[in-house]
Write a protein that holds these residues in place. Structure first.
Motif, mmCIF file in Angstrom:
data_model
loop_
_atom_site.group_PDB
_atom_site.id
_atom_site.type_symbol
_atom_site.label_atom_id
_atom_site.label_comp_id
_atom_site.label_asym_id
_atom_site.label_seq_id
_atom_site.Cartn_x
_atom_site.Cartn_y
_atom_site.Cartn_z
ATOM 1 N N GLN A 272 -9.604 7.025 6.569
ATOM 2 C CA GLN A 272 -9.726 6.193 7.601
ATOM 3 C C GLN A 272 -9.522 4.180 7.532
ATOM 4 O O GLN A 272 -9.032 3.599 8.063
ATOM 5 C CB GLN A 272 -10.969 6.514 8.479
ATOM 6 N N ASP A 273 -9.914 4.492 5.944
ATOM 7 C CA ASP A 273 -10.248 2.978 5.729
ATOM 8 C C ASP A 273 -8.581 2.403 5.075
ATOM 9 O O ASP A 273 -8.922 1.784 5.654
ATOM 10 C CB ASP A 273 -10.821 2.885 4.600
ATOM 11 N N MET A 274 -8.271 2.903 5.026
ATOM 12 C CA MET A 274 -6.780 2.734 4.551
ATOM 13 C C MET A 274 -5.848 2.462 5.178
ATOM 14 O O MET A 274 -5.508 1.465 5.846
ATOM 15 C CB MET A 274 -6.005 3.470 3.849
ATOM 16 N N LEU A 275 -5.771 3.271 6.622
ATOM 17 C CA LEU A 275 -5.524 2.759 8.391
ATOM 18 C C LEU A 275 -6.100 1.250 8.745
ATOM 19 O O LEU A 275 -5.425 0.949 8.957
ATOM 20 C CB LEU A 275 -5.702 4.077 9.466
ATOM 21 N N ARG A 276 -7.573 1.320 8.381
ATOM 22 C CA ARG A 276 -7.681 -0.479 9.205
ATOM 23 C C ARG A 276 -6.609 -0.946 7.882
ATOM 24 O O ARG A 276 -6.860 -2.268 8.306
ATOM 25 C CB ARG A 276 -9.883 0.371 8.343
ATOM 26 N N ALA A 277 -7.181 -0.543 6.064
ATOM 27 C CA ALA A 277 -6.445 -1.825 5.807
ATOM 28 C C ALA A 277 -5.542 -1.968 5.567
ATOM 29 O O ALA A 277 -4.860 -3.307 6.073
ATOM 30 C CB ALA A 277 -7.151 -1.272 4.004
ATOM 31 N N ALA A 278 -4.559 -1.572 6.409
ATOM 32 C CA ALA A 278 -3.222 -2.070 6.813
ATOM 33 C C ALA A 278 -3.517 -2.449 8.323
ATOM 34 O O ALA A 278 -2.404 -3.043 8.134
ATOM 35 C CB ALA A 278 -2.588 -0.143 7.108
ATOM 36 N N GLY A 279 -3.953 -1.851 8.980
ATOM 37 C CA GLY A 279 -3.994 -2.832 10.437
ATOM 38 C C GLY A 279 -4.447 -4.001 10.067
ATOM 39 O O GLY A 279 -4.124 -5.237 9.957
ATOM 40 N N LEU A 280 -5.413 -4.568 9.637
ATOM 41 C CA LEU A 280 -5.904 -5.268 8.486
ATOM 42 C C LEU A 280 -4.579 -6.373 7.897
ATOM 43 O O LEU A 280 -4.542 -7.824 8.567
ATOM 44 C CB LEU A 280 -7.137 -5.742 8.180
ATOM 45 N N ARG A 281 -3.865 -6.038 7.349
ATOM 46 C CA ARG A 281 -3.483 -6.618 6.129
ATOM 47 C C ARG A 281 -2.296 -7.977 7.204
ATOM 48 O O ARG A 281 -1.974 -8.293 6.810
ATOM 49 C CB ARG A 281 -2.580 -5.588 5.680
ATOM 50 N N PHE A 282 -1.010 -6.633 7.797
ATOM 51 C CA PHE A 282 -0.479 -6.911 9.608
ATOM 52 C C PHE A 282 -1.172 -7.937 11.043
ATOM 53 O O PHE A 282 -0.667 -9.013 10.887
ATOM 54 C CB PHE A 282 0.209 -6.045 9.998
ATOM 55 N N TRP A 283 -1.920 -7.431 10.605
ATOM 56 C CA TRP A 283 -2.995 -8.483 11.801
ATOM 57 C C TRP A 283 -2.628 -10.278 10.740
ATOM 58 O O TRP A 283 -2.977 -11.046 12.233
ATOM 59 C CB TRP A 283 -4.139 -7.945 12.244
ATOM 60 N N THR A 284 -3.827 -9.774 10.333
ATOM 61 C CA THR A 284 -3.859 -11.187 9.189
ATOM 62 C C THR A 284 -2.227 -12.166 9.202
ATOM 63 O O THR A 284 -2.801 -12.837 9.394
ATOM 64 C CB THR A 284 -4.631 -10.692 8.007
ATOM 65 N N SER A 285 -1.172 -11.100 8.665
ATOM 66 C CA SER A 285 -0.409 -12.072 8.426
ATOM 67 C C SER A 285 -0.143 -12.640 10.292
ATOM 68 O O SER A 285 0.868 -13.627 9.968
ATOM 69 C CB SER A 285 0.615 -10.984 7.811
ATOM 70 N N ARG A 286 -0.018 -11.789 10.610
ATOM 71 C CA ARG A 286 0.717 -11.877 12.790
ATOM 72 C C ARG A 286 0.076 -13.342 12.545
ATOM 73 O O ARG A 286 0.733 -14.477 13.132
ATOM 74 C CB ARG A 286 0.784 -11.158 13.228
ATOM 75 N N LEU A 287 -1.506 -13.698 12.591
ATOM 76 C CA LEU A 287 -1.955 -14.585 12.791
ATOM 77 C C LEU A 287 -1.634 -15.402 12.058
ATOM 78 O O LEU A 287 -1.761 -16.700 12.577
ATOM 79 C CB LEU A 287 -4.026 -14.511 12.625
ATOM 80 N N TYR A 288 -1.125 -16.214 10.576
ATOM 81 C CA TYR A 288 -1.319 -16.782 9.830
ATOM 82 C C TYR A 288 -0.040 -16.901 9.961
ATOM 83 O O TYR A 288 0.438 -18.388 10.798
ATOM 84 C CB TYR A 288 -1.077 -16.643 8.649
ATOM 85 N N ASP A 289 0.870 -16.161 10.385
ATOM 86 C CA ASP A 289 2.389 -16.773 11.497
ATOM 87 C C ASP A 289 2.055 -17.555 12.987
ATOM 88 O O ASP A 289 3.133 -18.361 13.003
ATOM 89 C CB ASP A 289 3.584 -16.130 10.756
#
Length: 325
Positions: A272-289
């Motif tokens: 579950q923590d890695m599913l959260r980490a994966a969600g965070l990674r792409f949310w952050t990159s899309r926020l940045y873009d």
């Protein structure tokens, strides 16, 4: 990907000389994505994909292209780089490092079925086993250090509720990274971006996996979580997705994976923590873009709201817990 750099037919024709790819017939820009410039290249020997790297430097490319070459030699369905007469896998084109790879058959699917998810799970496991003797050691370029840096850069742009959620999840993931179970997770060179649009399906069979330019050394579990968060999502025809995982698809993905490589106790504990980490990674990159876009002739900036919903759903729990086999 997006067309940031335009090239002429003469430039391309000269660049292709010495490569075993036939005579140039035509080429066209690929109008999707946000990181590199890509073209379809049609020659007398078939179809290829040309990539001009907009951000990556020449010293970064041996890892990415070497990984693709390594996996192709192991028999996995990935595009193999076409070397030039000097045996180089990339060289400069119009001021940018560029590479040519063979174009694989199939097409991406928007709504995968269980059989297709199982195939992707099997590919992930096969790739994870195949990199045991791959010497590359470049860290995940969008790992937690990058996420924290991006978060700090975004602080002045974000609404307070978004900023609070981002800081909260980064804090959680930093704590996870300190856990003994996390330090024991198996690692290696991983794709780290195996979304539906980076896989080509031929019916229920996998035609190939493309776009390794976010690859890096990370945990195999993180790579699997990235894949699950995109392939196993609940998609509704009449309303926006809520980020929920569909148990049938997730079960098929994990079944396909564990047919090839069994997950260990530490991986099951941190799923579950890695599913959260994966969600965070792409949310952050899309926020940045979204808040810090680059100009391009063709640009497709994706909505960060999708991965905000994914992250919120993962923070609530997952529909399928894992047990070690």
């Amino acid at each position: 990907m997006a067309v940031f750099t335009r090239i002429t037919q003469t430039e391309l024709q000269q660049w292709l000389e010495g490569r075993d790819c036939g005579e140039l017939l035509s080429f066209e820009g690929i109008e999707s994505g946000i990181e590199n410039t890509n073209y379809f290249v049609n020659t007398s020997k078939g179809r290829f994909v040309l990539t001009l790297f907009e951000k990556l430097k020449a010293e970064d490319l041996p890892f990415y292209l070497g990984l693709m070459k390594h996996l192709a030699k192991k028999g996995l369905a990935v595009p193999g780089p076409i070397p030039n007469a000097q045996g180089e896998l990339f060289s400069e084109l119009n001021g940018k490092p560029a590479t040519l790879v063979n174009c694989l058959g199939g097409k991406s699917v928007e709504r995968p079925n269980a059989a297709q998810c199982q195939q992707i799970g099997r590919f992930c496991a096969q790739a994870h086993l195949a990199v045991a003797d791959f010497p590359g050691n470049t860290p995940n370029p969008r790992g937690l250090a990058w996420i924290e840096s991006a978060m700090n850069a975004l602080d002045s742009y974000l609404p307070n509720p978004v900023k609070e959620l981002l800081h909260s999840e980064v804090h959680h993931q930093k704590a996870v990274a300190e856990r003994h179970a996390y330090r024991m997770l198996p690692k290696g060179a991983v794709h780290a971006d195996l979304f539906r649009d980076n896989a080509l399906m031929q019916g229920d069979s996998l035609g190939g996996v493309i776009d390794f330019y976010f690859a890096g050394v990370d945990t195999f579990l993180f790579d699997l979580a990235v894949t699950a968060n995109d392939w196993c999502i609940e998609l509704a025809n009449d309303k926006p997705d809520q980020g929920e995982l569909k148990p049938e698809l997730l079960g098929a993905l994990l079944s396909g994976y564990q047919e090839v490589r069994k997950l260990n106790q530490h991986e099951c504990e941190l799923w579950q923590d890695m599913l959260r980490a994966a969600g965070l990674r792409f949310w952050t990159s899309r926020l940045y873009d979204f808040y810090m876009p680059r100009e391009a002739e063709v640009l497709n900036v994706k909505d960060p709201k999708h991965f905000e919903r994914v992250l919120l759903a993962r923070r609530q729990g997952i529909p399928l817990a894992l047990q070690p086999n």
